[in-house]
Design a protein around this motif. Structure first.
Motif: not given
Ligand code: AMP
Ligand code: MG
Length: 344
Positions: A60, A63, A141, A192, A227-228, A230
């Motif tokens: 994952n 960003i 996050s 995405l 977008a892994p 997701m």
């Protein structure tokens, strides 16, 4: 390890955070979307600490947060002209762009992809930390993997106290849901993940937008996706969540027939009286969609309690920021939606 919780306004806060980042440590940072868990995004060892702290699957990607649009070219190659137009229009702000990655971006950050996600956050202290550290900040996050995102410094403290050196407290997050992600590496721009910048706003600049199927449907966990992040169960409290659609009155009638002790209702402030006796929790006003996006994760975290059996959730309809709220709630509910007409 002792966790330093420092107010963003305190003198020396950005310097202290930047020093930890430069030395390869983790700092939780405020942004307008959610709190992030940041590290030097160009240092594989520092980045790997994020995955360990969150319990995040290695496939994952993260960003990269930058201080201004001029840093795009340090990290990305073959940048289309549309990326600069989006940056000009929406940065600093809740928009992430996926672009071809330069070789300086380590595999740990991109999870082995040839692309990298970049964003310039709208938090002065966080941009100052990035400037002082002199490196882009890789920051997902700050919640533990699989749990609802962190929208206050208190949430981060709950998940990481004693495990990370510093949390910067910039107050509650204004937007409250993660950034919009748009992939600019294909012929057509692709959404995405919906967020604070709406599809309509993107189309106004790009003239075109494809919505990835991961936005609107459950993705198989073995699937190869753009977008892994997701494909994992996301944003959810431990118990089952079910969305109940329809008007307030019909939904209340339906939930009353299904409700069992230990269940909770997640609803709009305007509906609290309709759900009296059913342990309702409001996450904002239906008449103010921004209050719903800002309040969603704090409410989902409150419902992440072993005493809660099942959550019946109300979800706003329509587009704009409601589209992002629908996406998060549907993922939390594994896309389970009850139509009161089928029950009553
Ligand atoms: P988080 O910061 O926890 O919300 O996760 C970052 C999100 O960005 C994840 O859903 C990732 O799948 C997505 N992301 C990051 N880098 C890329 C990339 N290169 N291509 C596609 N999606 C990405
Ligand atoms: Mg996340």
């Amino acid at each position: 390890m002792e966790t330093l919780l420092m107010n963003a306004q305190e003198p020396g806060c950005a310097e202290a955070a930047a020093k930890i980042i430069r030395e390869g440590g983790l700092v939780a940072i405020p942004t307008e979307t959610v709190y992030g868990l940041g590290a030097n995004g160009l240092d594989p060892e520092a980045v790997s600490k994020i995955f360990i702290a969150k319990g995040r699957p290695n496939d994952n990607p993260l960003i990269l947060h930058i201080a201004d649009a001029s840093q795009i070219d340090d990290l990305c190659h073959d940048v289309p002209e549309s990326a600069y137009r989006l940056a000009e229009r929406f940065w600093p702000g809740p928009l992430t762009m996926v672009l071809p990655a330069k070789s300086c971006v380590p595999q740990e950050t991109t999870a082995g992809l040839s692309t990298v996600a970049v964003r310039c956050p709208d938090s002065p202290v966080t941009r100052e930390i990035i400037r002082l550290a002199g490196v882009p900040l890789a920051a997902p996050s700050a919640n533990l993997s699989g749990k609802p995102s962190t929208t206050t410094a208190g949430h981060v403290y709950h998940d990481h106290a004693g495990k990370i050196p510093m949390i910067v407290d910039g107050g509650p997050c204004r937007v409250g849901v993660e950034s919009t992600i748009v992939d600019l590496t294909e012929k057509r721009p692709r959404l995405l993940r919906p967020g604070g910048i709406t599809p309509q706003q993107l189309i106004a600049v790009l003239g075109d937008l494809v919505v990835d199927k991961a936005v609107t449907a459950q993705i198989d966990k073995d699937a190869v996706v753009k977008a892994p992040g997701m494909k994992y169960r996301h944003y959810a409290p431990a118990c089952q969540v079910v969305i109940v659609s329809g008007t307030s009155r019909k939904a209340a009638e339906c939930i009353r027939t299904l409700y069992k002790p230990g269940d909770r209702v997640l609803c709009f402030e305007e509906e609290l009286s309709l759900f009296e006796g059913l342990a309702p929790l409001s996450y904002g006003k239906a008449a103010d969609l921004n209050s719903l996006s800002a309040g969603l994760f704090a409410a989902l975290r409150e419902l992440d309690d072993p005493a809660v059996h099942k959550v019946y959730a109300r979800c706003p309809e329509g587009d704009g920021i409601a589209y992002a709220i629908q996406n998060r709630l549907k993922k939390a509910a594994a896309f389970q939606v009850i139509d009161p007409e089928d029950i009553l």
